[in-house]
Design an enzyme around this catalytic site. Structure first.
Site, PDB file in Angstrom:
ATOM      1  N   HIS A 157     -28.743  11.338  -2.043  1.00  0.00           N
ATOM      2  CA  HIS A 157     -29.872  10.527  -2.509  1.00  0.00           C
ATOM      3  C   HIS A 157     -29.437   9.319  -3.340  1.00  0.00           C
ATOM      4  O   HIS A 157     -28.491   9.369  -4.121  1.00  0.00           O
ATOM      5  CB  HIS A 157     -30.837  11.387  -3.332  1.00  0.00           C
ATOM      6  CG  HIS A 157     -30.231  11.882  -4.626  1.00  0.00           C
ATOM      7  ND1 HIS A 157     -30.273  11.159  -5.798  1.00  0.00           N
ATOM      8  CD2 HIS A 157     -29.567  13.022  -4.918  1.00  0.00           C
ATOM      9  CE1 HIS A 157     -29.662  11.819  -6.759  1.00  0.00           C
ATOM     10  NE2 HIS A 157     -29.219  12.962  -6.256  1.00  0.00           N
TER      11      HIS A 157
ATOM     12  N   HIS B 271     -17.117   2.098   6.137  1.00  0.00           N
ATOM     13  CA  HIS B 271     -16.990   3.235   7.057  1.00  0.00           C
ATOM     14  C   HIS B 271     -16.856   4.504   6.230  1.00  0.00           C
ATOM     15  O   HIS B 271     -15.909   4.643   5.451  1.00  0.00           O
ATOM     16  CB  HIS B 271     -15.767   3.041   7.951  1.00  0.00           C
ATOM     17  CG  HIS B 271     -15.548   4.150   8.932  1.00  0.00           C
ATOM     18  ND1 HIS B 271     -14.467   4.160   9.781  1.00  0.00           N
ATOM     19  CD2 HIS B 271     -16.241   5.284   9.211  1.00  0.00           C
ATOM     20  CE1 HIS B 271     -14.517   5.250  10.530  1.00  0.00           C
ATOM     21  NE2 HIS B 271     -15.590   5.953  10.201  1.00  0.00           N
TER      22      HIS B 271
END
Length: 211
Positions: free
Chosen positions: A140, A149
């Protein structure tokens, strides 16, 4: 309702193969593949074109792109190709694997790719051209900046901030609240418990430079 444009896949390597499978699973139409090192005419049954051939045949009104070049440490090919084709007026399709989980409150930028088994939790942001790779977890309120990446099975706990063009290695863990500066590299298996400066390369547990 907008009409789905056919897709052209940029790249003909391993990451492109994974994305091609994803396109097939979602019944998205891919009509050609672009690769600089053209030494054959077909790839998975599709026409294989050079960049110049592609730009001659297609315009941004004809197709949407999927960037099939992966991202490795100290390699900006993916970022450069994204910028090149954007400058030429093309748009990139955002892809979400059907066996991933993306919160309705999460935000994905243009060309972001969420691979099989990956989780993107509430209020997380994955910006343009980001890869959230196989079984990676983005918790979150985490922000992953453009061209970064997150490698397979990497774990980003809540409120992590990832700068632009960062490589987070496979099975690494970033604890809640840490910030990673742009162009940093987090080695596979590293455990990051403190903020990391731009251009750093860290490894180990806890993660440090030069170990």
């Amino acid at each position: 309702m907008s009409v789905q444009k056919p897709i052209v896949l940029i790249g003909a390597g391993g990451h492109a193969g994974v994305l091609f499978d994803m396109l097939l699973q979602q019944k998205l139409t891919c009509i050609a593949v672009v690769d600089k090192a053209v030494n054959q005419t077909l790839w998975n049954g599709l026409p294989l074109l050079s960049e110049s051939e592609f730009l001659t045949r297609f315009s941004s009104s004809d197709v949407e792109l999927v960037l099939g070049i992966g991202s490795l440490p100290n390699n900006d090919t993916r970022k450069s190709l994204y910028a090149f084709f954007k400058k030429a007026g093309f748009n990139f399709k955002t892809l979400i694997h059907p066996f991933s989980s993306v919160s309705p409150s999460a935000s994905l930028g243009e060309g972001a790719q969420v691979m099989a088994g990956a989780i993107v939790q509430a209020n997380a942001v994955c910006a343009d051209n980001v890869i959230i790779n196989t079984c990676a977890s983005v918790d979150h309120d985490t922000y992953v900046s453009a061209h970064s990446h997150i490698a397979p099975r990497a774990t980003l706990c809540g409120n992590v901030k990832i700068g632009e063009h960062v490589y987070v290695g496979a099975s690494s863990t970033l604890i809640q609240g840490v910030s990673i500066g742009h162009d940093a590299i987090i080695a596979a298996g590293a455990v990051v418990v403190n903020d990391i400066q731009p251009f750093s390369c860290v490894k180990g547990c806890p993660a440090r430079s030069g170990r």
